[in-house]
Scaffold this motif. Structure first.
Motif, short mmCIF file in Angstrom:
data_model
loop_
_atom_site.label_atom_id
_atom_site.label_comp_id
_atom_site.label_asym_id
_atom_site.label_seq_id
_atom_site.Cartn_x
_atom_site.Cartn_y
_atom_site.Cartn_z
N THR A 214 8.40 8.08 9.21
CA THR A 214 8.28 9.13 10.65
C THR A 214 6.65 9.49 10.28
OG1 THR A 214 8.31 11.71 9.51
CG2 THR A 214 10.11 10.78 10.76
N ALA A 215 5.68 8.53 9.71
CA ALA A 215 4.27 8.27 9.77
C ALA A 215 3.82 8.05 10.84
CB ALA A 215 4.24 8.42 8.11
N ASP A 216 2.42 8.28 10.68
CA ASP A 216 1.93 7.46 11.92
C ASP A 216 2.00 5.94 11.35
OD1 ASP A 216 1.29 9.12 12.88
OD2 ASP A 216 -0.51 10.23 12.01
N SER A 217 1.52 6.10 9.62
CA SER A 217 1.01 4.45 9.73
C SER A 217 2.56 4.33 8.37
CB SER A 217 0.15 3.66 9.14
OG SER A 217 -0.33 4.01 8.40
N VAL A 218 2.48 3.05 7.07
CA VAL A 218 2.74 2.58 6.53
C VAL A 218 1.91 2.29 5.42
CG1 VAL A 218 4.76 1.69 5.41
CG2 VAL A 218 5.57 2.17 7.41
N PRO A 219 1.56 3.06 4.36
CA PRO A 219 0.56 2.57 3.91
C PRO A 219 0.79 1.21 2.79
CG PRO A 219 1.50 3.93 2.82
CD PRO A 219 2.39 3.98 4.23
N VAL A 220 -0.23 0.33 2.95
CA VAL A 220 -0.28 -1.37 1.55
C VAL A 220 0.44 -0.54 0.34
CG1 VAL A 220 -1.15 -2.38 3.18
CG2 VAL A 220 -2.65 -1.26 2.30
N GLY A 221 -0.07 0.83 0.07
CA GLY A 221 -0.59 0.68 -1.19
C GLY A 221 -0.55 0.85 -2.40
N LYS A 222 -0.75 0.71 -3.71
CA LYS A 222 -1.81 0.67 -4.47
C LYS A 222 -1.50 -0.58 -5.57
CE LYS A 222 -1.40 5.18 -5.86
NZ LYS A 222 -0.74 6.56 -6.76
N PRO A 223 -2.70 -0.74 -6.68
CA PRO A 223 -2.48 -2.16 -6.66
C PRO A 223 -1.60 -2.90 -7.69
CG PRO A 223 -5.53 -0.72 -7.67
CD PRO A 223 -3.77 0.13 -6.01
N LEU A 224 -2.05 -4.16 -7.35
CA LEU A 224 -0.71 -4.62 -8.76
C LEU A 224 -1.91 -4.78 -10.17
CD1 LEU A 224 1.06 -5.79 -6.67
CD2 LEU A 224 0.14 -8.52 -7.65
N PRO A 225 -1.31 -4.40 -11.00
CA PRO A 225 -2.49 -4.82 -12.52
C PRO A 225 -3.10 -5.44 -12.57
CG PRO A 225 -0.34 -4.52 -12.82
CD PRO A 225 0.08 -5.62 -11.89
N GLY A 226 -4.51 -5.10 -13.27
CA GLY A 226 -5.87 -5.63 -13.41
C GLY A 226 -6.37 -5.98 -11.97
N VAL A 227 -5.87 -5.45 -10.25
CA VAL A 227 -6.08 -6.10 -9.17
C VAL A 227 -7.49 -4.87 -8.98
CG1 VAL A 227 -6.38 -5.74 -7.10
CG2 VAL A 227 -5.06 -7.46 -8.50
N ALA A 228 -8.40 -4.44 -9.09
CA ALA A 228 -9.48 -3.76 -8.05
C ALA A 228 -9.79 -3.50 -6.49
CB ALA A 228 -10.45 -3.02 -9.16
N VAL A 229 -9.81 -2.04 -6.00
CA VAL A 229 -10.01 -2.01 -4.89
C VAL A 229 -10.83 -0.65 -3.95
CG1 VAL A 229 -8.80 -1.17 -2.24
CG2 VAL A 229 -7.03 -2.38 -4.10
N THR A 241 -10.04 -9.59 -8.79
CA THR A 241 -8.73 -9.67 -9.26
C THR A 241 -8.85 -9.86 -10.58
OG1 THR A 241 -9.99 -11.79 -8.72
CG2 THR A 241 -8.01 -11.22 -6.97
N PRO A 242 -7.97 -10.53 -11.71
CA PRO A 242 -8.53 -10.14 -12.19
C PRO A 242 -8.96 -11.91 -12.99
CG PRO A 242 -6.09 -10.61 -11.66
CD PRO A 242 -6.57 -10.06 -11.03
N PHE A 243 -8.72 -12.83 -11.30
CA PHE A 243 -8.90 -13.87 -12.51
C PHE A 243 -10.04 -15.09 -11.04
CE2 PHE A 243 -5.17 -13.06 -9.59
CZ PHE A 243 -5.29 -13.80 -8.28
N PRO A 244 -10.70 -15.99 -11.57
CA PRO A 244 -11.80 -16.33 -10.39
C PRO A 244 -11.30 -16.53 -9.10
CG PRO A 244 -11.07 -17.46 -12.28
CD PRO A 244 -10.56 -16.31 -12.74
N LEU A 245 -11.73 -16.45 -8.52
CA LEU A 245 -11.74 -16.82 -7.22
C LEU A 245 -12.73 -18.08 -6.35
CD1 LEU A 245 -11.40 -13.88 -4.61
CD2 LEU A 245 -9.55 -14.91 -5.70
N HIS A 246 -11.93 -19.65 -6.07
CA HIS A 246 -13.07 -20.46 -5.45
C HIS A 246 -13.34 -20.48 -4.45
CE1 HIS A 246 -11.70 -21.54 -9.78
NE2 HIS A 246 -10.11 -21.48 -9.72
#
Length: 389
Positions: A214-229, A241-246
């Motif tokens: 019944t909310a206006d939207s569904v959240p995507v929540g909280k980060p996985l371990p090691g991830v920061a937002v 991310t806890p790993f390098p992106l290429h």
């Protein structure tokens, strides 16, 4: 060094005029001796694969991913769901998209079974029948595919083996949650996932609750371990991310941070809820102006989806008009939909054109394939009158 072709691919490749390419016919299966000495041992944190974005909102780009990124997600999901020997996990995703890595390695790294769907099980009744007969316990899919189950007459006793549905790739809508929980309550859990291809599969998750219906939207929540937002000043979501992106093939252009290989700007807008959960507010490329009013197209589609009898909807701006593509019950008329929209939207953002479809066209990854949506009719409704679908 070679291109693998099938019956259709061989003449298509020849038609491009490119020469000097070695081709392997997929129909010509032969055993070959394996020479381990010819394998290249890459750096553990270096690029390990390339996947292309779907291109649903622009030209596809090749994303270079690393193997630690796969391990990060797969280990997390196995632990979260307690997947183990005999766990039956769906595989609906084309191998051409990075979500296939999740479909394959979650069961294969936990001793489970990867259950590959036939083409007939991509949506609707065929999907429901396959889930039943194949005794799928964990279903991975995009909301557009999940939504097709709304119109197939499921009962509280349906899908007896299914225990968890993980949804990613598109916004999960409160109406999706409501229709599912009206049948199954919270017994068959829904988990909303979020993460762009550029960062490999999922980076945030939300275990759906009854309040989300019944909310206006569904959240995507909280980060996985090691991830920061974090949210940038513009409201754009940035992931670390806890790993390098290429980056992309040909360079780290786009949302990749040239000074920090762990950061990526997603292009999505968001805000944090009081409990720290992230709520997405759409994308810049889905915000338009109609008569000087800024409109978030996905918000209009979400209101449409709450109208009784509407199973799916997608809204676009074309020729200065808002056009709604809808999948609806037989006998459902535009007047009923308009009555609902007038109760929940300002007059200036109500679609003026409605196109009824049996189903929305989808890409191989299951997302709405916008270029394949039919052109809307030239005729538009008047202010006080609307034609039936």
């Amino acid at each position: 060094g070679a291109v693998v072709v099938d019956r259709a691919g061989s003449p298509a490749l020849a038609a491009t005029g490119r020469t000097g390419l070695r081709t392997l016919d997929a129909r010509d299966v032969r055993d070959h001796a394996v020479d381990p000495g010819r394998w290249n041992a890459g750096e553990p944190d270096g690029p390990g694969y390339v996947y292309f974005t779907s291109g649903s909102t622009g030209r596809p780009k090749g994303v270079q991913g690393g193997l630690p990124a796969i391990t990060h997600f797969v280990t997390w999901e196995i632990d979260l769901l307690g997947a183990g020997r005999g766990t039956r996990v769906s595989s609906l995703t084309s191998p051409g998209f990075d979500a296939f890595l999740r479909d394959a390695f979650v069961p294969l790294c936990s001793g489970g079974t990867m259950v590959v769907a036939p083409h007939s099980a991509r949506s609707g009744q065929g999907l429901a029948r396959w889930l039943e007969t194949s005794r799928v316990q964990i279903l991975h899919c995009v909301p557009t595919v999940f939504r097709t189950l709304r119109a197939v007459g499921l009962t509280p006793g349906s899908l007896g083996d299914l225990r968890t549905v993980l949804l990613a790739g598109e916004p999960l809508r409160p109406s999706d949650v409501r229709s599912w929980q009206e049948l199954f309550g919270t017994e068959k859990e829904l988990i909303n996932l979020y993460g762009p291809t550029e960062t490999t599969m999922t980076k945030l998750f939300h275990r759906v609750t009854a309040a989300d219906a019944t909310a206006d939207s569904v959240p995507v929540g909280k980060p996985l371990p090691g991830v920061a937002v974090r949210l940038l000043e513009s409201g754009e979501v940035e992931l670390r991310t806890p790993f390098p992106l290429h980056g992309y093939l040909g360079g780290r252009q786009g949302g990749f941070d040239p000074s920090d290989p762990h950061r990526f700007r997603t292009g999505d807008l968001g805000r944090f809820r009081p409990d720290g959960s992230l709520e997405l507010l759409g994308r810049r490329d889905r915000q338009v102006k109609v008569n000087g009013v800024r409109v978030e197209l996905d918000d209009v589609a979400n209101v449409l989806m709450r109208s009784p009898g509407i199973h799916d909807a997608h809204v676009v701006l074309t020729g200065g008009r808002l056009c709604a593509y809808v999948v609806a019950d037989d006998g459902h008329h535009e007047q009923e939909v308009l009555r609902h929209l007038r109760e929940h939207l300002p007059a200036g953002v109500i679609p003026t054109v409605f196109v009824r479809l049996d189903e929305l066209p989808r890409t191989l990854s299951g997302k709405v394939d916008r270029p394949r949506l039919p052109q809307p009719p030239e005729k538009t409704r008047g202010r006080e009158r609307a034609d039936a679908f």
